[in-house]
Design a protein around this motif. Structure first.
Motif, PDB file in Angstrom:
ATOM      1  N   LEU A 302       0.834  -1.200   0.000  1.00  0.00           N
ATOM      2  CA  LEU A 302       0.000   0.000   0.000  1.00  0.00           C
ATOM      3  C   LEU A 302       0.869   1.250   0.000  1.00  0.00           C
ATOM      4  N   GLY A 303       0.335   2.332  -0.565  1.00  0.00           N
ATOM      5  CA  GLY A 303       1.034   3.616  -0.548  1.00  0.00           C
ATOM      6  C   GLY A 303       2.246   3.672  -1.454  1.00  0.00           C
ATOM      7  N   VAL A 304       2.248   2.885  -2.538  1.00  0.00           N
ATOM      8  CA  VAL A 304       3.380   2.867  -3.471  1.00  0.00           C
ATOM      9  C   VAL A 304       3.114   3.855  -4.603  1.00  0.00           C
ATOM     10  N   LYS A 305       3.844   4.951  -4.632  1.00  0.00           N
ATOM     11  CA  LYS A 305       3.656   5.951  -5.691  1.00  0.00           C
ATOM     12  C   LYS A 305       4.446   5.601  -6.949  1.00  0.00           C
ATOM     13  N   ASP A 306       5.695   5.164  -6.757  1.00  0.00           N
ATOM     14  CA  ASP A 306       6.522   4.790  -7.908  1.00  0.00           C
ATOM     15  C   ASP A 306       6.453   3.282  -8.090  1.00  0.00           C
ATOM     16  N   LYS A 307       5.435   2.843  -8.800  1.00  0.00           N
ATOM     17  CA  LYS A 307       5.181   1.411  -8.954  1.00  0.00           C
ATOM     18  C   LYS A 307       6.234   0.727  -9.825  1.00  0.00           C
ATOM     19  N   TYR A 308       6.779   1.454 -10.781  1.00  0.00           N
ATOM     20  CA  TYR A 308       7.775   0.867 -11.683  1.00  0.00           C
ATOM     21  C   TYR A 308       9.056   0.529 -10.925  1.00  0.00           C
ATOM     22  N   ALA A 309       9.556   1.467 -10.128  1.00  0.00           N
ATOM     23  CA  ALA A 309      10.774   1.226  -9.360  1.00  0.00           C
ATOM     24  C   ALA A 309      10.556   0.120  -8.333  1.00  0.00           C
ATOM     25  N   PHE A 310       9.391   0.154  -7.670  1.00  0.00           N
ATOM     26  CA  PHE A 310       9.112  -0.844  -6.639  1.00  0.00           C
ATOM     27  C   PHE A 310       9.010  -2.240  -7.246  1.00  0.00           C
ATOM     28  N   LEU A 311       8.353  -2.346  -8.403  1.00  0.00           N
ATOM     29  CA  LEU A 311       8.230  -3.642  -9.064  1.00  0.00           C
ATOM     30  C   LEU A 311       9.593  -4.148  -9.520  1.00  0.00           C
ATOM     31  N   THR A 312      10.440  -3.247 -10.011  1.00  0.00           N
ATOM     32  CA  THR A 312      11.787  -3.637 -10.428  1.00  0.00           C
ATOM     33  C   THR A 312      12.554  -4.243  -9.271  1.00  0.00           C
ATOM     34  N   GLN A 313      12.488  -3.621  -8.094  1.00  0.00           N
ATOM     35  CA  GLN A 313      13.174  -4.144  -6.914  1.00  0.00           C
ATOM     36  C   GLN A 313      12.556  -5.456  -6.460  1.00  0.00           C
ATOM     37  N   PHE A 314      11.238  -5.552  -6.486  1.00  0.00           N
ATOM     38  CA  PHE A 314      10.547  -6.779  -6.086  1.00  0.00           C
ATOM     39  C   PHE A 314      11.013  -7.959  -6.940  1.00  0.00           C
ATOM     40  N   LEU A 315      11.081  -7.747  -8.246  1.00  0.00           N
ATOM     41  CA  LEU A 315      11.497  -8.822  -9.153  1.00  0.00           C
ATOM     42  C   LEU A 315      12.970  -9.166  -8.968  1.00  0.00           C
ATOM     43  N   LYS A 316      13.779  -8.155  -8.684  1.00  0.00           N
ATOM     44  CA  LYS A 316      15.197  -8.430  -8.422  1.00  0.00           C
ATOM     45  C   LYS A 316      15.355  -9.335  -7.210  1.00  0.00           C
ATOM     46  N   ASP A 317      14.577  -9.055  -6.159  1.00  0.00           N
ATOM     47  CA  ASP A 317      14.620  -9.887  -4.952  1.00  0.00           C
ATOM     48  C   ASP A 317      14.155 -11.313  -5.240  1.00  0.00           C
ATOM     49  N   LYS A 318      13.221 -11.438  -6.176  1.00  0.00           N
ATOM     50  CA  LYS A 318      12.682 -12.753  -6.540  1.00  0.00           C
ATOM     51  C   LYS A 318      13.543 -13.461  -7.596  1.00  0.00           C
ATOM     52  N   LYS A 319      14.589 -12.744  -8.085  1.00  0.00           N
ATOM     53  CA  LYS A 319      15.412 -13.262  -9.190  1.00  0.00           C
ATOM     54  C   LYS A 319      14.533 -13.585 -10.401  1.00  0.00           C
ATOM     55  N   ALA A 320      13.600 -12.683 -10.654  1.00  0.00           N
ATOM     56  CA  ALA A 320      12.661 -12.826 -11.778  1.00  0.00           C
ATOM     57  C   ALA A 320      12.814 -11.615 -12.687  1.00  0.00           C
ATOM     58  N   ASN A 321      12.034 -11.578 -13.778  1.00  0.00           N
ATOM     59  CA  ASN A 321      12.119 -10.456 -14.709  1.00  0.00           C
ATOM     60  C   ASN A 321      10.722 -10.051 -15.172  1.00  0.00           C
ATOM     61  N   LEU A 322      10.648  -8.924 -15.865  1.00  0.00           N
ATOM     62  CA  LEU A 322       9.370  -8.361 -16.289  1.00  0.00           C
ATOM     63  C   LEU A 322       8.608  -9.266 -17.242  1.00  0.00           C
ATOM     64  N   GLY A 323       9.313 -10.113 -17.984  1.00  0.00           N
ATOM     65  CA  GLY A 323       8.647 -11.026 -18.914  1.00  0.00           C
ATOM     66  C   GLY A 323       7.776 -12.054 -18.235  1.00  0.00           C
ATOM     67  N   GLN A 324       7.965 -12.261 -16.936  1.00  0.00           N
ATOM     68  CA  GLN A 324       7.181 -13.238 -16.171  1.00  0.00           C
ATOM     69  C   GLN A 324       5.962 -12.595 -15.502  1.00  0.00           C
ATOM     70  N   VAL A 325       5.713 -11.318 -15.813  1.00  0.00           N
ATOM     71  CA  VAL A 325       4.684 -10.558 -15.091  1.00  0.00           C
ATOM     72  C   VAL A 325       3.505 -10.217 -15.993  1.00  0.00           C
ATOM     73  N   ALA A 326       2.305 -10.372 -15.434  1.00  0.00           N
ATOM     74  CA  ALA A 326       1.092  -9.788 -16.011  1.00  0.00           C
ATOM     75  C   ALA A 326       0.682  -8.655 -15.075  1.00  0.00           C
ATOM     76  N   TYR A 327       0.298  -7.531 -15.648  1.00  0.00           N
ATOM     77  CA  TYR A 327      -0.024  -6.351 -14.850  1.00  0.00           C
ATOM     78  C   TYR A 327      -1.379  -5.816 -15.277  1.00  0.00           C
ATOM     79  N   VAL A 328      -2.202  -5.450 -14.292  1.00  0.00           N
ATOM     80  CA  VAL A 328      -3.517  -4.875 -14.576  1.00  0.00           C
ATOM     81  C   VAL A 328      -3.586  -3.483 -13.962  1.00  0.00           C
ATOM     82  N   GLY A 329      -3.792  -2.478 -14.811  1.00  0.00           N
ATOM     83  CA  GLY A 329      -3.888  -1.104 -14.341  1.00  0.00           C
ATOM     84  C   GLY A 329      -4.875  -0.323 -15.180  1.00  0.00           C
TER      85      GLY A 329
END
Length: 386
Positions: A302-329
């Motif tokens: 909650l309260g995430v303004k910069d969703k792109y940066a936060f998602l990038t860090q989340f995936l880095k922690d998961k050792k994953a990449n954007l190609g494995q993500v579906a996003y709904v906005g």
């Protein structure tokens, strides 16, 4: 070797008022270079500004990255007449010259990537240059004011493919060793290395027309770099995706939001298919937290303004990449992720700008089965990876 990146920002801008904070693809302009710097080989990244609003934003939004800091700069040195070199000297004095390499990063160059930053740093670290900067190659013919050509013979005009062109500064990245900087008091000096960036990075943002051009170039690059893999992560906005975008307020604040029960069942089914569900919303809503707890969704941010940066860090922690993500906005603050992930979705009642950028516009509206529809599409898509 301690490498510090410096992003100088001024509160005021004459060409485009509030330019540094203006949203490009739904993110403040300066956040594009800040995020790339955060994931580069720099040891620290300093936002150096006289704008307290930017400092507050940085401290709140980038707490997850220990490299990023925000420091107040002198107001007298933040005018439109102050030189960049004077800003570099002010910063160096503030940190008592505690760096081995000082890297200047310009917020008005959102096309800069961490790869570009690393290449400039490498010129100093590995190739022993005193300083380095980024350039672009142009095949334009240039002229002097007196009507004489600078770089070609008018009677022997070369074909483009035979013309080596010129290297021109794009103003994106500069780096210098401490010794060279203290001796010259200049951003580059001594032996200077050059790093060539893509030609699209040459456009300067001085007008609204420039802004629109660069924003489209940035969106095009993100979309071009998309990769498609099995979907392992489903990232969802809340308002306008889970809910219809409306909220009921009472005397004590937020009272009710409307959720569709079919969406909850869809998410339960898709998690059984080993797809991890992540909630990412800019709102800090207790009601949303309660709903996600009931749905047993652990990754609720909650309260995430910069969703792109936060998602990038989340995936880095998961050792994953954007190609494995579906996003709904559904709105502009989702645009950067919409343009970047493997598959992006927009509810039928989403904003037009997101509909134009999403890979898939849903037939159902938010809070009317949109998420359930996404779950069914993903399950069908993932069958090819079984």
């Amino acid at each position: 070797m301690k490498k510090i990146g410096l992003i100088p920002l001024r509160k005021n801008s004459k060409g485009i008022p509030g330019k540094n904070k203006k949203k490009m693809l739904g993110r403040p302009l300066f956040s594009w270079i800040l995020t790339e710097a955060a994931f580069s080989n720099l040891d620290e990244v300093i936002v150096f500004t006289d704008d307290l609003e930017i400092i507050s934003y940085v401290e709140k939004e980038y707490f997850w990255n220990h490299k990023i800091k925000a420091i107040i700069r002198n107001e007298e040195n933040a005018t439109d007449t102050a030189s960049t070199e004077s800003v570099l000297l002010e910063f160096a004095a503030q940190v008592n010259n505690d760096f081995d390499v000082l890297c200047l990063l310009q917020a008005t160059s959102p096309m800069t990537t961490s790869k570009d930053i690393n290449a400039v740093l490498s010129k100093i670290e590995k190739e022993a240059f005193d300083s380095a900067l980024t350039v672009v190659k142009t095949h334009r013919f240039t002229w002097n004011a007196d009507g004489t050509p600078q770089n070609y013979d008018v009677f022997n005009r070369p074909r483009r493919q035979d013309f080596e062109g010129l290297l021109v500064e794009n103003g994106a990245v500069y780096a210098t060793s401490k010794v060279a900087f203290l001796n010259s008091k200049n951003r580059v000096s001594g032996s200077i290395g050059l790093i060539e960036m893509e030609e699209a990075s040459y456009t300067e943002i001085d007008s609204t027309t420039d802004w629109e051009i660069v924003e489209q170039l940035l969106a095009n690059r993100l979309q071009k770099n998309k990769t498609h893999q099995r979907i392992d992560y489903l990232v969802l906005d809340v308002d306008g995706v889970f809910t219809n975008g409306g909220v009921y307020y009472g005397p004590e604040g937020e009272m009710m939001k409307y959720f569709d029960m079919r969406d909850g069942m869809g998410l339960e089914i898709i998690r059984q298919q080993q797809v991890e569900v992540i909630i990412m919303t800019s709102e800090n809503s207790e009601l949303v937290g309660q709903r996600m707890k009931k749905l047993q969704i652990q990754n609720c941010f909650l309260g995430v303004k910069d969703k792109y940066a936060f998602l990038t860090q989340f995936l880095k922690d998961k050792k994953a990449n954007l190609g494995q993500v579906a996003y709904v906005g559904d709105d502009v603050n989702d645009l950067a992720n919409i343009c970047s992930v493997g598959w992006s979705f927009c509810p039928a009642n989403g904003t037009d700008i997101v509909k134009r950028s999403a890979d898939y516009v849903l037939t159902n509206a938010s809070a009317e089965g949109a998420i359930r529809e996404v779950c069914e599409v993903i399950m069908k898509y993932n069958k090819r990876y079984s």
